[in-house]
Design an enzyme around this catalytic site. Structure first.
Site, PDB file in Angstrom:
ATOM      1  N   GLU A   1       0.838  -1.214   0.000  1.00 24.50           N
ATOM      2  CA  GLU A   1       0.000   0.000   0.000  1.00 24.50           C
ATOM      3  C   GLU A   1       0.869   1.259   0.000  1.00 24.50           C
ATOM      4  O   GLU A   1       0.477   2.292  -0.553  1.00 24.50           O
ATOM      5  CB  GLU A   1      -0.965  -0.004   1.188  1.00 24.50           C
ATOM      6  CG  GLU A   1      -1.965  -1.178   1.210  1.00 24.50           C
ATOM      7  CD  GLU A   1      -2.730  -1.398  -0.089  1.00 24.50           C
ATOM      8  OE1 GLU A   1      -2.972  -0.418  -0.821  1.00 24.50           O
ATOM      9  OE2 GLU A   1      -3.068  -2.570  -0.390  1.00 24.50           O
TER      10      GLU A   1
ATOM     11  N   HIS B   1       1.571   2.283  -3.492  1.00 24.49           N
ATOM     12  CA  HIS B   1       0.455   3.074  -4.043  1.00 24.49           C
ATOM     13  C   HIS B   1       0.512   4.508  -3.505  1.00 24.49           C
ATOM     14  O   HIS B   1       0.289   5.475  -4.230  1.00 24.49           O
ATOM     15  CB  HIS B   1      -0.891   2.454  -3.639  1.00 24.49           C
ATOM     16  CG  HIS B   1      -1.234   1.182  -4.360  1.00 24.49           C
ATOM     17  ND1 HIS B   1      -1.334   1.105  -5.732  1.00 24.49           N
ATOM     18  CD2 HIS B   1      -1.533  -0.064  -3.898  1.00 24.49           C
ATOM     19  CE1 HIS B   1      -1.682  -0.136  -6.083  1.00 24.49           C
ATOM     20  NE2 HIS B   1      -1.798  -0.866  -4.995  1.00 24.49           N
TER      21      HIS B   1
ATOM     22  N   GLU C   1      -0.338  -0.444  -9.811  1.00 26.46           N
ATOM     23  CA  GLU C   1       0.095  -1.739  -9.296  1.00 26.46           C
ATOM     24  C   GLU C   1       1.591  -1.949  -9.551  1.00 26.46           C
ATOM     25  O   GLU C   1       2.256  -2.639  -8.780  1.00 26.46           O
ATOM     26  CB  GLU C   1      -0.752  -2.843  -9.945  1.00 26.46           C
ATOM     27  CG  GLU C   1      -0.835  -4.122  -9.157  1.00 26.46           C
ATOM     28  CD  GLU C   1      -1.512  -4.011  -7.778  1.00 26.46           C
ATOM     29  OE1 GLU C   1      -2.116  -2.972  -7.465  1.00 26.46           O
ATOM     30  OE2 GLU C   1      -1.410  -4.991  -7.022  1.00 26.46           O
TER      31      GLU C   1
HETATM   32 ZN    ZN Z   1      -2.429  -2.910  -5.096  1.00 25.74          ZN
END
Ligand code: ZN
Length: 501
Positions: A266, A269, A295
């Site tokens: 995370e 991201h 991603e």
């Molecule tokens: Zn992801």
């Protein structure tokens, strides 16, 4: 004021409405008491309706047409030119879908999700099948309204990965499937006990996990003055601006990797969202451009950095001092344990290699169902046959087969391939960064220095927000189109070393 300026003001209000919804959604997942669900649903529905209506209104359209006229004189590579292109793209997509269809998709989505939860709990596919049928029908209508050149699937894929096609995804899988299947066969041939994962299941205090994970993600560059990490049932990342990015995690006191690699994922991201240029804040160029590029960043920080031997050479002594239970586990044994490859039935538990085979299976099944070449009734058998073919395993029931993922119940058809695209792109970007930083990146990771890698990603990917398409971003930053060779070489090298192939 020019039409461009007026359009920016109007779309900034729309962005504010959308990010306000995101705040409420984050709250729902992390803080809200369960009894708040009904009221929250109506709050979100109202905000979404307001932003949608405002966006597709004739006032927005008139401003857009006038601003497009003004933009003709601009440098096509300017921010304003890109802004107009992105607004036009979003506007056409939003305006092409009849409100009635959008409403039906929303209401079907929440009912289908409810039925899917019950069907999965009882492993009762027949209960979900009519909802899947309905979802596919609605998504066919969406594709028909949006329009497509070659295949209906392209229109849906484009919602998650702008300007990507099913044909390009097929080419990608055509290149990665044979070497992956071969690699998995060789690894399975090593026997089930070649890598011992028992140490990962030893008791590990949750508070200590949190402290360790925070230390690592700070080192990666997660800025706690512009972000938060909270607990939630499902890990996710959301952002309200580049100065307010939220990630969530979940802890398991008997499985260290769950929160650890979830946090690193995370954070990848989050670094992307935090790295978007400040001048795009509140503008429609704000945020990541696609799920695949997003991603690529979560996988890069989770796998290429976080599951590398160099990273643990630096951090393993600190992990051991936090968790004395790992005192007798060598660095080598720990590194192998976190990289164990084992075909399994459940996608979210899959390792770096077999994960892609789970995605390939879903891509093939959803495209066949969407095009009507595979019936909903026959889909579980097709799923199980592919599972046996790619992973050597057959689900004992549909709960560990076709019913395991939430995506289709939400109406998300065309979403899955972005996971594998992200894997492929992550290695291509990592190698480009490493090359342009004089091959120093692995040594820097071993010293716990992540700024050079992060800054390269910022300069080449993060800062641009939605200005360039995914294909353009990869081309600009690596001087090549999306290329699977670095990915295959990376997996062959890494797992060849671990499994002594
Ligand atoms: Zn992801």
């Amino acid at each position: 004021m020019t039409s461009m300026e007026l359009l920016k003001q109007r779309t900034a209000d729309i962005v504010s409405l959308q990010t306000t919804s995101a705040v409420l959604e984050w709250d729902q997942q992390t803080q809200m008491p369960p009894a708040g669900t009904a009221r929250r649903a109506s709050q979100l529905a109202l905000l979404k309706k307001l932003s949608h209506d405002m966006f597709i209104s004739s006032q927005t359209e008139q401003l857009l047409v006038a601003a497009e006229g003004e933009a003709e004189a601009l440098d096509p590579d300017s921010d304003d030119s890109a802004f107009i292109k992105v607004v036009r793209r979003d506007f056409d997509k939003a305006a092409k879908l009849p409100t009635k269809l959008v409403e039906e998709i929303a209401s079907t989505g929440s009912l289908a999700n409810e039925q899917w939860q019950a069907a999965r709990a009882q492993s009762n596919y027949a209960k979900f099948a009519p909802w899947l049928e309905k979802t596919l029908d609605l998504q066919r209508q969406v594709a028909n309204h949006l329009g497509f050149k070659d295949e209906r699937y392209d229109a849906l894929l484009d919602l998650y990965e702008p300007e990507m096609s099913a044909a390009a995804v097929r080419t990608m899988f055509g290149q990665i499937k044979p070497p992956l299947v071969k690699l998995v066969k060789q690894i399975v041939g090593r026997g089930p006990d070649f890598v011992d994962t028992e140490p990962l299941t030893r008791e590990c205090d949750e508070e200590k996990q949190r402290t360790f994970n925070e230390m690592v993600i700070k080192a990666f560059g997660f800025d706690f003055t512009r972000g938060r990490q909270d607990r939630a049932v499902h890990p996710f990342c959301t952002s309200f601006s580049n100065n307010d990015v939220r990630i969530t995690t979940r802890y398991d006191s008997h499985f260290l990797p769950s929160a650890l690699f979830g946090s690193l994922h995370e954070t990848g991201h989050a670094l992307y969202e935090m790295g978007v240029a400040g001048r795009y804040d509140g503008n429609m160029l704000q945020g990541g451009v696609s799920l695949g590029i997003h991603e690529s960043q979560s996988r890069l920080w989770e796998n290429l950095v976080g599951r590398s031997r160099g990273f643990w050479t630096c951090f393993y002594p600190q992990l051991q001092s936090q968790f004395p239970a790992l005192g007798d586990v060598t660095l080598d044994a720990f590194y192998k344990a976190i990289n164990r490859v084992k075909p399994s039935l459940i996608r979210v538990e899959a390792d770096e290699i077999t994960y892609n085979l789970h995605i390939l299976l879903r891509f093939e099944i959803e495209i066949e169902m969407l095009e009507g070449r595979l019936s909903v009734a026959d889909a579980p058998a097709a799923w199980n046959a592919k599972c046996e073919e790619y992973l050597g395993l057959t689900p004992a029931n549909d709960a560990e087969g076709i019913l395991q993922d939430v995506h289709w119940s939400w109406g998300a058809i065309g979403y899955f391939p972005t996971y594998s695209l992200g894997n492929v792109i992550s290695v291509q970007l990592f190698e480009a960064a490493s090359h342009s930083l004089g091959g120093e990146v692995p040594a820097q990771i071993e010293r716990g220095e992540f700024a050079p890698l992060r800054e390269w990603m910022s300069t080449n990917i993060y800062q641009w927000g939605r200005k360039y398409t995914p294909v353009e971003l990869v081309q600009r930053s690596t001087s090549r189109s999306i290329d699977t060779t670095p990915y295959i070489n990376y997996l062959t090298r890494k797992f060849g070393e671990i499994y002594k192939l």
